[in-house]
Every structure is written in C-alpha cells, then in structure tokens.
Design a protein around this motif. Structure first.
Motif, PDB file in Angstrom:
ATOM      1  N   ARG A   1       0.830  -1.212   0.000  1.00  0.00           N
ATOM      2  CA  ARG A   1       0.000   0.000   0.000  1.00  0.00           C
ATOM      3  C   ARG A   1       0.859   1.255   0.000  1.00  0.00           C
ATOM      4  O   ARG A   1       0.549   2.226  -0.697  1.00  0.00           O
ATOM      5  CB  ARG A   1      -0.942  -0.002   1.202  1.00  0.00           C
ATOM      6  CG  ARG A   1      -2.091  -0.987   1.040  1.00  0.00           C
ATOM      7  CD  ARG A   1      -3.040  -0.960   2.215  1.00  0.00           C
ATOM      8  NE  ARG A   1      -3.605   0.365   2.404  1.00  0.00           N
ATOM      9  CZ  ARG A   1      -4.137   0.797   3.531  1.00  0.00           C
ATOM     10  NH1 ARG A   1      -4.186   0.015   4.594  1.00  0.00           N
ATOM     11  NH2 ARG A   1      -4.630   2.012   3.622  1.00  0.00           N
ATOM     12  N   ALA A   2       1.950   1.240   0.768  1.00  0.00           N
ATOM     13  CA  ALA A   2       2.846   2.406   0.796  1.00  0.00           C
ATOM     14  C   ALA A   2       3.533   2.585  -0.552  1.00  0.00           C
ATOM     15  O   ALA A   2       3.699   3.715  -1.030  1.00  0.00           O
ATOM     16  CB  ALA A   2       3.880   2.246   1.912  1.00  0.00           C
ATOM     17  N   LEU A   3       3.941   1.480  -1.178  1.00  0.00           N
ATOM     18  CA  LEU A   3       4.558   1.563  -2.504  1.00  0.00           C
ATOM     19  C   LEU A   3       3.583   2.175  -3.504  1.00  0.00           C
ATOM     20  O   LEU A   3       3.964   3.003  -4.333  1.00  0.00           O
ATOM     21  CB  LEU A   3       4.992   0.179  -2.987  1.00  0.00           C
ATOM     22  CG  LEU A   3       6.242  -0.413  -2.348  1.00  0.00           C
ATOM     23  CD1 LEU A   3       6.393  -1.884  -2.735  1.00  0.00           C
ATOM     24  CD2 LEU A   3       7.481   0.365  -2.730  1.00  0.00           C
ATOM     25  N   GLU A   4       2.330   1.781  -3.409  1.00  0.00           N
ATOM     26  CA  GLU A   4       1.302   2.303  -4.320  1.00  0.00           C
ATOM     27  C   GLU A   4       1.052   3.786  -4.054  1.00  0.00           C
ATOM     28  O   GLU A   4       1.003   4.602  -4.972  1.00  0.00           O
ATOM     29  CB  GLU A   4       0.008   1.500  -4.139  1.00  0.00           C
ATOM     30  CG  GLU A   4      -1.059   1.811  -5.165  1.00  0.00           C
ATOM     31  CD  GLU A   4      -0.691   1.368  -6.565  1.00  0.00           C
ATOM     32  OE1 GLU A   4      -1.089   2.089  -7.509  1.00  0.00           O
ATOM     33  OE2 GLU A   4      -0.004   0.345  -6.740  1.00  0.00           O
ATOM     34  N   LYS A   5       0.915   4.156  -2.787  1.00  0.00           N
ATOM     35  CA  LYS A   5       0.629   5.542  -2.430  1.00  0.00           C
ATOM     36  C   LYS A   5       1.780   6.471  -2.804  1.00  0.00           C
ATOM     37  O   LYS A   5       1.565   7.616  -3.201  1.00  0.00           O
ATOM     38  CB  LYS A   5       0.325   5.657  -0.938  1.00  0.00           C
ATOM     39  CG  LYS A   5      -0.048   7.064  -0.544  1.00  0.00           C
ATOM     40  CD  LYS A   5      -0.601   7.149   0.845  1.00  0.00           C
ATOM     41  CE  LYS A   5      -0.994   8.594   1.095  1.00  0.00           C
ATOM     42  NZ  LYS A   5      -1.852   8.773   2.206  1.00  0.00           N
ATOM     43  N   ALA A   6       3.017   5.967  -2.711  1.00  0.00           N
ATOM     44  CA  ALA A   6       4.190   6.789  -3.002  1.00  0.00           C
ATOM     45  C   ALA A   6       4.200   7.287  -4.443  1.00  0.00           C
ATOM     46  O   ALA A   6       4.832   8.292  -4.753  1.00  0.00           O
ATOM     47  CB  ALA A   6       5.457   6.006  -2.705  1.00  0.00           C
ATOM     48  N   ARG A   7       3.480   6.596  -5.309  1.00  0.00           N
ATOM     49  CA  ARG A   7       3.426   6.998  -6.725  1.00  0.00           C
ATOM     50  C   ARG A   7       2.740   8.349  -6.892  1.00  0.00           C
ATOM     51  O   ARG A   7       2.942   9.027  -7.889  1.00  0.00           O
ATOM     52  CB  ARG A   7       2.675   5.946  -7.536  1.00  0.00           C
ATOM     53  CG  ARG A   7       3.360   4.605  -7.511  1.00  0.00           C
ATOM     54  CD  ARG A   7       2.528   3.533  -8.189  1.00  0.00           C
ATOM     55  NE  ARG A   7       3.158   2.235  -7.965  1.00  0.00           N
ATOM     56  CZ  ARG A   7       3.019   1.207  -8.768  1.00  0.00           C
ATOM     57  NH1 ARG A   7       2.267   1.291  -9.845  1.00  0.00           N
ATOM     58  NH2 ARG A   7       3.626   0.077  -8.508  1.00  0.00           N
ATOM     59  N   THR A   8       1.942   8.750  -5.893  1.00  0.00           N
ATOM     60  CA  THR A   8       1.163   9.981  -6.010  1.00  0.00           C
ATOM     61  C   THR A   8       1.696  11.104  -5.122  1.00  0.00           C
ATOM     62  O   THR A   8       1.196  12.226  -5.204  1.00  0.00           O
ATOM     63  CB  THR A   8      -0.300   9.714  -5.620  1.00  0.00           C
ATOM     64  OG1 THR A   8      -0.357   9.355  -4.238  1.00  0.00           O
ATOM     65  CG2 THR A   8      -0.899   8.614  -6.470  1.00  0.00           C
ATOM     66  N   LEU A   9       2.660  10.834  -4.285  1.00  0.00           N
ATOM     67  CA  LEU A   9       3.166  11.846  -3.357  1.00  0.00           C
ATOM     68  C   LEU A   9       4.195  12.746  -4.033  1.00  0.00           C
ATOM     69  O   LEU A   9       4.831  12.357  -5.008  1.00  0.00           O
ATOM     70  CB  LEU A   9       3.756  11.170  -2.123  1.00  0.00           C
ATOM     71  CG  LEU A   9       2.765  10.327  -1.320  1.00  0.00           C
ATOM     72  CD1 LEU A   9       3.458   9.624  -0.172  1.00  0.00           C
ATOM     73  CD2 LEU A   9       1.616  11.184  -0.805  1.00  0.00           C
ATOM     74  N   GLY A  10       4.383  13.927  -3.489  1.00  0.00           N
ATOM     75  CA  GLY A  10       5.217  14.928  -4.137  1.00  0.00           C
ATOM     76  C   GLY A  10       6.685  14.926  -3.761  1.00  0.00           C
ATOM     77  O   GLY A  10       7.355  15.929  -3.963  1.00  0.00           O
ATOM     78  N   ALA A  11       7.212  13.858  -3.232  1.00  0.00           N
ATOM     79  CA  ALA A  11       8.630  13.820  -2.868  1.00  0.00           C
ATOM     80  C   ALA A  11       9.501  13.904  -4.122  1.00  0.00           C
ATOM     81  O   ALA A  11       9.118  13.445  -5.193  1.00  0.00           O
ATOM     82  CB  ALA A  11       8.940  12.531  -2.110  1.00  0.00           C
ATOM     83  N   ASP A  12      10.684  14.507  -3.982  1.00  0.00           N
ATOM     84  CA  ASP A  12      11.625  14.588  -5.100  1.00  0.00           C
ATOM     85  C   ASP A  12      12.246  13.236  -5.407  1.00  0.00           C
ATOM     86  O   ASP A  12      12.623  12.967  -6.544  1.00  0.00           O
ATOM     87  CB  ASP A  12      12.742  15.585  -4.777  1.00  0.00           C
ATOM     88  CG  ASP A  12      12.219  17.006  -4.679  1.00  0.00           C
ATOM     89  OD1 ASP A  12      11.412  17.405  -5.536  1.00  0.00           O
ATOM     90  OD2 ASP A  12      12.623  17.711  -3.737  1.00  0.00           O
ATOM     91  N   ALA A  13      12.377  12.406  -4.381  1.00  0.00           N
ATOM     92  CA  ALA A  13      12.988  11.091  -4.561  1.00  0.00           C
ATOM     93  C   ALA A  13      12.337  10.103  -3.608  1.00  0.00           C
ATOM     94  O   ALA A  13      11.853  10.487  -2.542  1.00  0.00           O
ATOM     95  CB  ALA A  13      14.492  11.149  -4.292  1.00  0.00           C
ATOM     96  N   VAL A  14      12.334   8.846  -4.007  1.00  0.00           N
ATOM     97  CA  VAL A  14      11.846   7.781  -3.138  1.00  0.00           C
ATOM     98  C   VAL A  14      12.968   6.784  -2.915  1.00  0.00           C
ATOM     99  O   VAL A  14      13.706   6.448  -3.842  1.00  0.00           O
ATOM    100  CB  VAL A  14      10.590   7.078  -3.709  1.00  0.00           C
ATOM    101  CG1 VAL A  14       9.403   8.012  -3.713  1.00  0.00           C
ATOM    102  CG2 VAL A  14      10.836   6.524  -5.089  1.00  0.00           C
ATOM    103  N   ILE A  15      13.099   6.371  -1.670  1.00  0.00           N
ATOM    104  CA  ILE A  15      14.059   5.336  -1.311  1.00  0.00           C
ATOM    105  C   ILE A  15      13.243   4.113  -0.930  1.00  0.00           C
ATOM    106  O   ILE A  15      12.541   4.113   0.087  1.00  0.00           O
ATOM    107  CB  ILE A  15      14.980   5.780  -0.160  1.00  0.00           C
ATOM    108  CG1 ILE A  15      15.807   6.993  -0.613  1.00  0.00           C
ATOM    109  CG2 ILE A  15      15.885   4.622   0.261  1.00  0.00           C
ATOM    110  CD1 ILE A  15      16.687   7.592   0.473  1.00  0.00           C
ATOM    111  N   LEU A  16      13.301   3.104  -1.774  1.00  0.00           N
ATOM    112  CA  LEU A  16      12.570   1.864  -1.545  1.00  0.00           C
ATOM    113  C   LEU A  16      13.448   0.983  -0.672  1.00  0.00           C
ATOM    114  O   LEU A  16      14.517   0.544  -1.086  1.00  0.00           O
ATOM    115  CB  LEU A  16      12.244   1.200  -2.883  1.00  0.00           C
ATOM    116  CG  LEU A  16      11.551   2.122  -3.901  1.00  0.00           C
ATOM    117  CD1 LEU A  16      11.291   1.379  -5.198  1.00  0.00           C
ATOM    118  CD2 LEU A  16      10.282   2.721  -3.338  1.00  0.00           C
TER     119      LEU A  16
END
Length: 194
Positions: free
Chosen positions: A21-36
């Motif tokens: 769910r967090a991986l899915e939600k992160a697709r819509t958030l405004g962060a400049d970068a994502v660290i999986l």
C-alpha cells in the motif's frame, strides 16, 4: 565521487519495500525522490517478498520523474548480494548501500556489480554513513571513485553506535555531519576546477 546531474532533493521518502500500500501511495506523493527500503524497514521473514515487489515497482517505472533509489541490505547479510543483483536488474537511479565504513566496503559492492552483466554503467551508488568508523573514513570513502555519487547520513544508527541520545538541535551530530559534508565537497573539488 562521480559527477551527477543536479537534481533537487528537498524531500526523500523512505518506503518499506514490504508495504504494498505504501509503494502504491508513493506513486502519487510529491517527494523529489523515493528510497525503496529493503533493509531496516523490512522484517527478516518479508525480505524476499519485498525484494520482488521493489524490483517490479522499479522496472514498471511507477514513480514518474522522481529519482528512485533502492536501499539494500548490507552484503554481509544473507540478503545483501541478492538485493544488489535484483536492484541492478531493475535499474533504479541509485542503490543505497548501508554500513559503508571503509572504501573496501564500497569496493566490494563495485566488484559484485562488475560481475553482474545487468548492472548498467549509469547505475550510481550511495553510501550510508552510519558508524563512527565511516565518519572517521569519510574522506577516503568520498574519494573512492567508481559509481559513488552520494553520502547519506544514517543518524539513527550513528547516534546509537555513539552511545548518544537524539536531541532536537542535533548539536551532538554536528561534527559528524560537517565532517561528511567537507569530505564530499573536497572529493568534488577537482571536478569544479577542471
């Protein structure tokens, strides 16, 4: 350290690789970068599933124009080499490697990537600076060359290893933070004078 294009990194969002769910939600958030995250954010019994989910999300280019980094487990763990190879085949922007305390630690990752034909030459490495030894070796680590593109401060683990406590002003970490910034800037200096 390798020269990389300047990208804004005002916000980096850590996402546990085992949390669909967090991986899915992160697709819509405004962060400049994502660290999986495959390391601290994932329980041992969920590591393999998380690796597969993160690999698939990176391959799907699910995060748009955001910079995508995969934090693997240390090579000294049972999951580290498998994480590294899976991340290399998925082709994120960078792989964040924990527990880098000496240039030798970084070279071991470079050597493993050299054996992986899937590891694109543009794949960058980021080094987690989270031990007292890493801080003392910051200049040598920053100058190790190869794929290294960034030093990332792991302040939670660092303060724990120092036997300290978190303070609101972070003054007890100011020396370590400043030392790493100086090491990174000194390593970049020759590129700026060319």
């Amino acid at each position: 350290m390798r020269e990389a294009p300047i990208r804004p990194r005002r916000s980096l969002l850590y996402i546990p690789g085992s949390n669909s769910r967090a991986l899915e939600k992160a697709r819509t958030l405004g962060a400049d970068a994502v660290i999986l995250d495959l390391e601290d954010g994932v329980a041992p019994d969920a590591k393999e599933q998380a690796r597969a989910e993160v690999r698939d999300a990176v391959r799907a280019k699910a995060f748009g124009k955001r910079e995508v980094i995969v934090r693997i487990n240390a090579l000294s763990t049972p999951w580290g080499i498998h994480d590294l190879l899976a991340a290399a085949t998925a082709k994120p922007d960078a792989i964040l490697v924990p527990k880098i305390s000496t240039p030798h630690d970084l070279h071991a990752v470079e050597d493993a990537l050299a054996e992986a034909p899937e590891a694109d030459l543009s794949l960058a490495l980021w080094a987690m600076m989270e031990t007292p030894l890493a801080i003392l070796n910051a200049a040598a680590i920053a100058g190790a060359g190869g794929r290294l593109a960034a030093l990332v401060m792991g302040t939670n683990d660092l303060i724990k290893e120092m036997g300290g406590v978190h303070t609101g002003d972070r003054l007890n970490l100011a020396g370590a933070l400043g030392h790493c910034v100086l090491a990174a800037r000194a390593s970049d200096a020759p590129h700026h004078h060319a």
